[in-house]
Scaffold this active site. Structure first.
Site, PDB file in Angstrom:
ATOM      1  N   CYS A  26       0.835  -1.198   0.000  1.00 57.90           N
ATOM      2  CA  CYS A  26       0.000   0.000   0.000  1.00 57.90           C
ATOM      3  C   CYS A  26       0.873   1.252   0.000  1.00 57.90           C
ATOM      4  CB  CYS A  26      -0.925   0.002   1.209  1.00 57.90           C
ATOM      5  SG  CYS A  26      -0.007   0.005   2.759  1.00 57.90           S
ATOM      6  N   CYS A  78       3.417   1.586   2.763  1.00 53.95           N
ATOM      7  CA  CYS A  78       4.686   0.883   2.523  1.00 53.95           C
ATOM      8  C   CYS A  78       5.622   1.760   1.710  1.00 53.95           C
ATOM      9  CB  CYS A  78       4.417  -0.430   1.802  1.00 53.95           C
ATOM     10  SG  CYS A  78       3.335  -1.569   2.693  1.00 53.95           S
ATOM     11  N   CYS A  93      48.063 -16.702  -5.839  1.00 53.60           N
ATOM     12  CA  CYS A  93      48.404 -16.248  -4.490  1.00 53.60           C
ATOM     13  C   CYS A  93      47.306 -15.334  -3.960  1.00 53.60           C
ATOM     14  CB  CYS A  93      49.734 -15.504  -4.492  1.00 53.60           C
ATOM     15  SG  CYS A  93      49.711 -14.006  -5.480  1.00 53.60           S
ATOM     16  N   CYS A 151      46.302 -12.329  -5.982  1.00 55.59           N
ATOM     17  CA  CYS A 151      45.350 -12.607  -7.068  1.00 55.59           C
ATOM     18  C   CYS A 151      43.920 -12.578  -6.529  1.00 55.59           C
ATOM     19  CB  CYS A 151      45.637 -13.976  -7.683  1.00 55.59           C
ATOM     20  SG  CYS A 151      47.303 -14.148  -8.339  1.00 55.59           S
ATOM     21  N   ASP A 164      17.922 -28.118  25.055  1.00 57.75           N
ATOM     22  CA  ASP A 164      16.481 -28.282  25.218  1.00 57.75           C
ATOM     23  C   ASP A 164      16.220 -29.730  25.658  1.00 57.75           C
ATOM     24  OD1 ASP A 164      13.726 -27.447  24.948  1.00 57.75           O
ATOM     25  OD2 ASP A 164      13.644 -28.825  23.238  1.00 57.75           O
ATOM     26  N   ASP A 209      15.404 -28.788  18.785  1.00 63.50           N
ATOM     27  CA  ASP A 209      14.891 -29.447  17.587  1.00 63.50           C
ATOM     28  C   ASP A 209      13.485 -29.024  17.230  1.00 63.50           C
ATOM     29  OD1 ASP A 209      13.428 -30.682  19.608  1.00 63.50           O
ATOM     30  OD2 ASP A 209      13.319 -32.571  18.488  1.00 63.50           O
ATOM     31  N   ASP A 255      11.949 -23.707  19.422  1.00 67.28           N
ATOM     32  CA  ASP A 255      13.348 -23.461  19.734  1.00 67.28           C
ATOM     33  C   ASP A 255      13.977 -22.440  18.783  1.00 67.28           C
ATOM     34  OD1 ASP A 255      13.330 -25.338  21.805  1.00 67.28           O
ATOM     35  OD2 ASP A 255      13.791 -26.977  20.427  1.00 67.28           O
TER      36      ASP A 255
END
Length: 850
Positions: free
Chosen positions: A22, A25, A90, A93, A521, A721, A725
């Site tokens: 809109c 934004c 090297c 470069c 956890d 997991d 988390d």
């Protein structure tokens, strides 16, 4: 994005913006850009979703503009490309290629890895393209290896062929240099040692021989002409690559390793040629030039062979991908190329074959060897409904499977991409080496010039001054500086991938090496994440009634505890009702209506907050919690009906994993939303003390707990997991996701463990410490070698000790210095990840601030 020259001092850029809906934004993006110093005008077009910015490139860069847009809550479309680069030798470069790429309009960043010889370029599509990047690289004096037509894997085949051709060319030049240089060196030494006399010609032939070669005109010694004949092919053919590198660098007003070698050998060869052609008296140094070239080429060849081994891990991963698959089409089994397999097709996998793509078993059963991806040595039983991963090996039985992910979406393809990105990234510790490498060669050239002038003025001996200057040129080694970090990163991340440890980038590897605290956890990390109902304790209702009501209310919940209750009810064959008005109370439980009854299912804490009397249930709750079980209370219309005990078994390896982390000198803590009594019971079973338990932490507060530990000066790793988390993983200095978890957790993690085995956490930290130690040793050697070698070659110690370094020995030292760095990195391949490193990390890296 497009860029235009708006005036002599400003530029205009057009950026494609995403997320705008809109006029508000539009205003937000324009304000964000106009606040930047150096932005003269910013105008956003909502219809085209583009913003046009006029800015002063001396005061603000395109990357800063993009960051401002992203901070305001929107996105800018960017793209990453990888280019295989040829001709680099090297660190100088590397700097030149990066600068050339960054000057291309539309390029936001460019990072070149000398070890992999690849450039990763971040750009905005529409302005910068491959053709512009290639042109920039070629203008800088290097090449971009193009994929052949029809290749789909980033030109791997063409790149491999080009690399092989490069190695063959180096080998040819090496053979020529040795074939001509070795007899040249032997004859020269024999003459210098007096074992053979000069082969005099002309008037000098009548003079007595022996030890007079340097006192006669050089052109009257036939050996000198033979030396010229032997040295010229070495100088002009075997050493031609150094001249080419030096010329390319000179055209761009810079210098590299080729400059040093070309200057050093040309000085020795040119001086000798002048002495010979003009009939001057003096020694010729054709053998010096030839042997320098031969030794440098030997070093380069050994270095190339060693470097090829650093990428063995990624080649092994790529080798896991089968080339064909057996697909059921029209009732017939048809072998098709792997690229032609489509999602949803049914595939047939026979014993001993690799599983072609990711999928789900439809019929049949087998055991599958997943060790190539996860490091898990034991084969895994697979039955109908189980997921299988492409690239793993079907051991015993045959089965049919349905393809669920193909091509770039397979787990193997994503693992390869992740490892490639990690190997191509730069660790923060490399920045110092990069800054020094950028000025290294010009400084060496100045030192060589100063050495020549100083010795010439001090002794009046141009030959001695020349020998010192040549030694300075050929002993300086920018190669070791450029290879010290990337080779160790490549090998370290490759070793991790081989053991199912995926490290996102070099920065994460460096941060993991200085951790002090690991937060685990509980559910799914310390425990198996497979909770099951162990107790049903009704109060005033039948046991079946209590379980039926709880399971009916929990049917719509995704929480593992809810699923355990539903599974228990179905196991007993109870008929479940459909809940209505279902509401999940994050971290507490759920509320739902079942058959007109208002049910509340959740923790004792939730019940107390809702004013439900639990006095009669307190003894049962305490008993469950002391046994390490989670107590779930069921209440109907504000009255408690009973408690359900749920246990999540501890993984068999959790106690050993925590012990390994402690041996690494790490502080280990357990984070859980469970009641403290339940948490303590679990903690004690795996070797944690009361003080190590962070209990009754709601999901939204996990990140706050991590932040609190960081403010105490700890460098924290979070291991989890679950979806809940993800904020804590992102907040931690290093987020570690268990492979049995969710994609969301892995996206937020710095390290992903493909196994559900907690011992891999200690292995990942052990690997990071050893990798960083290898990098520091490499950098120490690279710096120390040059700091000591250059003054020695310049004759700084000659007045006191009489030490004069021959250019031949200087060339040998330079050639093998980079070989030593790469070989030291390769030692990581033999690292035993099960051995714990008890050394304490150095307190250098600072935790991020909230």
């Amino acid at each position: 994005m497009t860029t235009n020259q708006a005036s002599t001092s400003t530029q205009q850029i057009t950026l494609p913006v995403t997320g705008m809906t809109c006029a508000a934004c539009v205003n937000r993006v324009e304000k964000a850009l106009r606040r930047l110093e150096g932005v003269e005008q910013a105008q956003v077009n909502l219809a085209t979703e583009q913003t046009s910015v006029t800015y002063d490139p001396q005061r603000v860069q395109p990357a800063t503009l993009i960051q401002a847009i992203e901070r305001s809550g929107y996105g800018v479309i960017t793209e990453q490309l990888e280019l295989p680069i040829g001709g680099m030798t090297c660190a100088a470069c590397v700097n030149r290629v990066e600068k050339a790429l960054r000057r291309v309009d539309g390029v936001l960043d460019a990072s070149v890895n000398l070890a992999t010889e690849r450039a990763r370029v971040t750009l905005i599509p529409g302005v910068a393209d491959v053709a512009a990047l290639r042109a920039a690289v070629e203008r800088a004096g290097y090449s971009v290896i193009e994929p052949a037509a029809g290749e789909t894997t980033a030109g791997e085949d063409s790149e491999a062929a080009a690399r092989r051709a490069e190695v063959r060319d180096r080998l040819r030049r090496l053979i020529v240099s040795v074939a001509f240089g070795l007899p040249l060196f032997v004859l020269s030494m024999l003459q210098d040692l007096g074992l053979i006399g000069p082969w005099l010609i002309g008037a000098a032939d009548a003079l007595p021989h022996g030890g007079m070669a340097d006192h006669l005109p050089a052109n009257q010694n036939l050996l000198n002409w033979l030396f010229l004949a032997l040295a010229t092919p070495v100088q002009c053919y075997a050493g031609a690559g150094f001249y080419r590198d030096a010329w390319n660098a000179l055209r761009h007003r810079s210098a590299n390793m080729g400059t040093l070698i070309a200057l050093g050998t040309s000085a020795a060869y040119g001086y000798s040629l002048a002495v010979l052609l003009f009939g001057l008296r003096g020694h010729v140094y054709f053998e010096t030039a030839a042997v320098i070239i031969a030794l440098v080429l030997v070093g380069r060849f050994l270095e190339a062979r060693a470097r090829s081994q650093t990428g063995a891990a990624i080649r092994a991963l790529m080798g896991l991908q089968p080339r064909t698959a057996r697909v059921l089409r029209s009732g017939q089994e048809v072998d098709v190329p792997i690229a032609e397999v489509r999602v949803g097709e049914v595939l047939v996998v026979r014993p001993g074959e690799k599983i072609p793509v990711d999928g789900v078993i439809l019929s049949g059963q087998s055991t599958v060897d997943e060790s190539m991806l996860t490091g898990e040595s034991l084969p895994v039983d697979k039955r109908p409904g189980d997921a299988v991963t492409g690239g793993t090996l079907n051991r015993a039985g045959a089965f049919q499977m349905r393809a669920t992910r193909v091509g770039r979406d397979t787990a193997l393809a994503q693992i390869i991409r992740l490892v490639q990105e990690a190997q191509g990234s730069k660790a923060p510790v490399q920045r110092l080496a990069d800054r020094i490498a950028a000025i290294f060669v010009p400084v060496v050239l100045l030192i060589a010039l100063a050495t020549f002038v100083s010795w010439l003025l001090a002794t009046g001996d141009a030959t001695r001054a020349l020998i010192f200057a040549v030694a300075v040129l050929v002993i300086a080694c920018p190669c070791a500086l450029g290879l010290a970090t990337p080779t160790a990163i490549m090998v370290g991340t490759g070793v991790g991938a081989r053991h199912g440890i995926l490290i996102r980038n070099a920065e994460a590897l460096e941060r993991a090496s200085v951790l002090t605290t690991v937060v685990l956890d509980k559910t799914g990390t310390i425990t198996a994440g497979q909770p099951a109902v162990t107790d049903v304790l009704p109060m005033g209702v039948a046991q079946e009634t209590l379980l039926t009501l709880a399971a009916s209310a929990e049917r719509l919940s995704e929480h593992p505890l809810a699923q355990a209750i539903v599974a228990a009810a179905r196991t007993q064959g109870l008929a479940l009702a459909q809940p209505t008005d279902f509401t999940a109370l994050a971290g507490h439980g759920i509320r739902a209506t079942v058959d007109g009854q208002c049910l509340l299912v959740g923790s004792p804490r939730l019940m107390r907050e809702q004013g439900i009397d639990l006095a009669a249930l307190e003894p049962a709750i305490e008993r469950l919690q002391r046994a390490g079980r989670t107590a779930v209370i069921v209440a109907r219309d504000g009255v408690a009906l009973g408690a359900i005990g749920i246990a999540d078994p501890v993984k068999p390896t959790s106690a050993a994993a925590i012990a390994a982390l402690k041996r690494l000198g790490l502080e280990v803590k357990m984070l859980t939303g469970d009641h403290r009594r339940t948490a303590l019971a679990i903690a004690h079973s795996v070797g944690l003390d009361d003080a190590d338990v962070l209990a009754e932490v709601l999901p939204e507060r996990k990140a706050e707990e991590i932040r609190r530990l960081q403010t105490q000066g700890r460098r924290v790793a979070m291991v989890g997991d679950g979806i809940n988390d993800a904020p804590a993983l992102a907040q931690a200095d290093v987020g570690i996701a268990m492979g049995s978890g969710t994609d969301v957790a892995m996206e937020a993690a710095d390290i992903t463990l493909l196994r559900g085995d907690l011992r891999a956490v200690a292995q990942a930290i052990h690997l990071s410490r050893r990798t960083m130690r290898t990098i520091k040793w490499n950098l120490f050697w690279a710096f120390a070698y040059n700091v000591v070698g250059i003054p020695l070659a310049a004759g700084a110690f000659y007045p006191l000790t009489g030490w004069q370094l021959s250019p031949i020995f200087a060339a040998g030292a330079m050639a093998f210095s980079s070989v030593l760095v790469v070989s030291n990195s390769l030692r990581l391949r033999r690292l035993d990840l099960n051995a714990t490193d008890t050394r304490q990390p150095e307190p250098r890296w600072q935790p991020q601030q909230a």
